[in-house]
Design an enzyme around this catalytic site. Sequence first.
Site, PDB file in Angstrom:
ATOM      1  N   MET A  30       0.844  -1.202   0.000  1.00  0.00           N
ATOM      2  CA  MET A  30       0.000   0.000   0.000  1.00  0.00           C
ATOM      3  C   MET A  30       0.882   1.255   0.000  1.00  0.00           C
ATOM      4  SD  MET A  30      -3.437  -0.901   2.052  1.00  0.00           S
ATOM      5  CE  MET A  30      -2.863  -0.567   3.696  1.00  0.00           C
ATOM      6  N   GLY A  31       2.170   1.071  -0.276  1.00  0.00           N
ATOM      7  CA  GLY A  31       3.046   2.237  -0.443  1.00  0.00           C
ATOM      8  C   GLY A  31       3.556   2.831   0.854  1.00  0.00           C
ATOM      9  N   GLY A  36      10.906  -2.498   5.654  1.00  0.00           N
ATOM     10  CA  GLY A  36      10.133  -3.751   5.605  1.00  0.00           C
ATOM     11  C   GLY A  36       9.755  -4.060   4.163  1.00  0.00           C
ATOM     12  N   HIS A  37       9.219  -3.046   3.475  1.00  0.00           N
ATOM     13  CA  HIS A  37       8.849  -3.227   2.067  1.00  0.00           C
ATOM     14  C   HIS A  37      10.076  -3.538   1.214  1.00  0.00           C
ATOM     15  CE1 HIS A  37       5.505  -0.295   3.264  1.00  0.00           C
ATOM     16  NE2 HIS A  37       4.859  -1.369   2.868  1.00  0.00           N
ATOM     17  N   LYS A 149       4.952  -9.823   9.518  1.00  0.00           N
ATOM     18  CA  LYS A 149       4.330  -8.909  10.483  1.00  0.00           C
ATOM     19  C   LYS A 149       2.801  -9.038  10.406  1.00  0.00           C
ATOM     20  CE  LYS A 149       3.853  -4.352   9.876  1.00  0.00           C
ATOM     21  NZ  LYS A 149       2.505  -3.904  10.278  1.00  0.00           N
ATOM     22  N   GLN A 153      -2.974 -12.044   7.697  1.00  0.00           N
ATOM     23  CA  GLN A 153      -3.105 -11.807   6.257  1.00  0.00           C
ATOM     24  C   GLN A 153      -2.390 -12.911   5.477  1.00  0.00           C
ATOM     25  OE1 GLN A 153      -2.459  -7.843   4.419  1.00  0.00           O
ATOM     26  NE2 GLN A 153      -0.412  -8.568   3.954  1.00  0.00           N
ATOM     27  N   SER A 186       4.104   1.647   7.881  1.00  0.00           N
ATOM     28  CA  SER A 186       3.813   2.967   7.310  1.00  0.00           C
ATOM     29  C   SER A 186       3.072   3.823   8.327  1.00  0.00           C
ATOM     30  CB  SER A 186       2.954   2.820   6.056  1.00  0.00           C
ATOM     31  OG  SER A 186       3.577   1.940   5.153  1.00  0.00           O
ATOM     32  N   ARG A 187       2.291   3.188   9.199  1.00  0.00           N
ATOM     33  CA  ARG A 187       1.483   3.935  10.166  1.00  0.00           C
ATOM     34  C   ARG A 187       2.302   4.531  11.313  1.00  0.00           C
ATOM     35  NH1 ARG A 187      -2.477  -0.318   8.874  1.00  0.00           N
ATOM     36  NH2 ARG A 187      -4.400   0.697   8.200  1.00  0.00           N
TER      37      ARG A 187
HETATM   38  P1  AMP Z   1       1.603  -2.779   3.487  1.00  0.00           P
HETATM   39  O1  AMP Z   1       2.096  -1.744   2.532  1.00  0.00           O
HETATM   40  O2  AMP Z   1       1.626  -2.357   4.915  1.00  0.00           O
HETATM   41  O3  AMP Z   1       0.288  -3.390   3.046  1.00  0.00           O
HETATM   42  O4  AMP Z   1       2.661  -3.962   3.424  1.00  0.00           O
HETATM   43  C1  AMP Z   1       3.041  -4.547   2.208  1.00  0.00           C
HETATM   44  C2  AMP Z   1       3.813  -5.799   2.499  1.00  0.00           C
HETATM   45  O5  AMP Z   1       4.950  -5.477   3.292  1.00  0.00           O
HETATM   46  C3  AMP Z   1       3.002  -6.846   3.300  1.00  0.00           C
HETATM   47  O6  AMP Z   1       3.321  -8.142   2.842  1.00  0.00           O
HETATM   48  C4  AMP Z   1       3.491  -6.615   4.709  1.00  0.00           C
HETATM   49  O7  AMP Z   1       3.374  -7.772   5.524  1.00  0.00           O
HETATM   50  C5  AMP Z   1       4.950  -6.288   4.452  1.00  0.00           C
HETATM   51  N1  AMP Z   1       5.517  -5.552   5.582  1.00  0.00           N
HETATM   52  C6  AMP Z   1       4.996  -4.467   6.207  1.00  0.00           C
HETATM   53  N2  AMP Z   1       5.777  -4.095   7.243  1.00  0.00           N
HETATM   54  C7  AMP Z   1       6.806  -4.974   7.285  1.00  0.00           C
HETATM   55  C8  AMP Z   1       7.948  -5.134   8.126  1.00  0.00           C
HETATM   56  N3  AMP Z   1       8.176  -4.308   9.142  1.00  0.00           N
HETATM   57  N4  AMP Z   1       8.799  -6.164   7.868  1.00  0.00           N
HETATM   58  C9  AMP Z   1       8.558  -7.009   6.838  1.00  0.00           C
HETATM   59  N5  AMP Z   1       7.506  -6.920   6.000  1.00  0.00           N
HETATM   60  C10 AMP Z   1       6.641  -5.914   6.219  1.00  0.00           C
END
Ligand code: AMP
Length: 285
Positions: A30-31, A36-37, A149, A153, A186-187
């Site tokens: 979701m950008g 992590g991304h 994390k 999901q 991101s939050r």
């Molecule tokens: P999001 O943009 O938050 O929907 O995350 C996109 C992807 O990045 C999802 O597969 C999340 O599980 C992964 N993700 C988010 N935060 C982390 C993190 N801190 N470490 C590893 N993967 C992450």
Amino acid sequence: MQIITNPDQMQSWSMEQRCAGKRLALVPTMGYFHEGHTSLMTWAKSKADFLMVSLFVNPTQFGPREDLRQYPRDVDRDTRIAEDLGVDVLFMPRAEDMFSPSHAVWIDAPSLCRGLCAVQRPTHFRGVATVVAKLFMLTSPTLAVFGEKDWQQLAVIRRMVQDLNIPVEIRSRPTVRESDGLAMSSRNVNLDPAERAQASALYEGLRQVEQWVGDGETEASLLLAALGEFYARKMPLGRVEYMAVVEPELLYPLEEVSGTALVAVAVQFKGARLIDNILMNAQGQ
Ligand code: AMP
């Protein structure tokens, strides 16, 4: 790097590549990229001929009182990061091109949505599963990479792929953390400084549980009671939404930590709702 916004164009490109025998990796996001991304992207790139990253803030996974409008966005920065990382295709569809007003078909996994985040967010995983299925149809990936994390999901997506015979390999990667242990999200930018300071206790508490299990305490109710006290002391600005010990694949509650067990938590701060988890392996303890 190609930027594709049109779903039909994305689908033609990916099908062409697959027909030419190429391996395609997809990282759905979701950008508002953080490490992590980027850790998922770097890893995925090493596993495929082409790396596709989707950037889509999916409205259908946000409830009516949730933070869709406050969700942080910075498409220009994300585009630069993706380009620097060697992403081959950045797929950024418009919400109206993904979900028409007459959208009627949803993917649901009720047995995986009885607890954890689904209690407070009852329609969240239906939105996630549906959008991920659509992204798979549009990008024809050989493999797709997700972060641990967001464990629930990941469990829903693994089951979806298995139950619906979707021909994609699901791979997961460990949670990337800030130096004080807070899981990158991101939050996190929406936390105020006092909340941010306390938020590191989220993971600290999970490490405590690991320690208690190592010391021989395996009863889930006692572990969770002690974790609750830890959070009340260390994180007074956060309201604990849930703390649970569950079987890692099917997510049903466990009374004992024996074999593998997932301890998962969610905390609501004023600025943001945070989740985290830790996988325990109590074998031989
Ligand atoms: P999001 O943009 O938050 O929907 O995350 C996109 C992807 O990045 C999802 O597969 C999340 O599980 C992964 N993700 C988010 N935060 C982390 C993190 N801190 N470490 C590893 N993967 C992450």
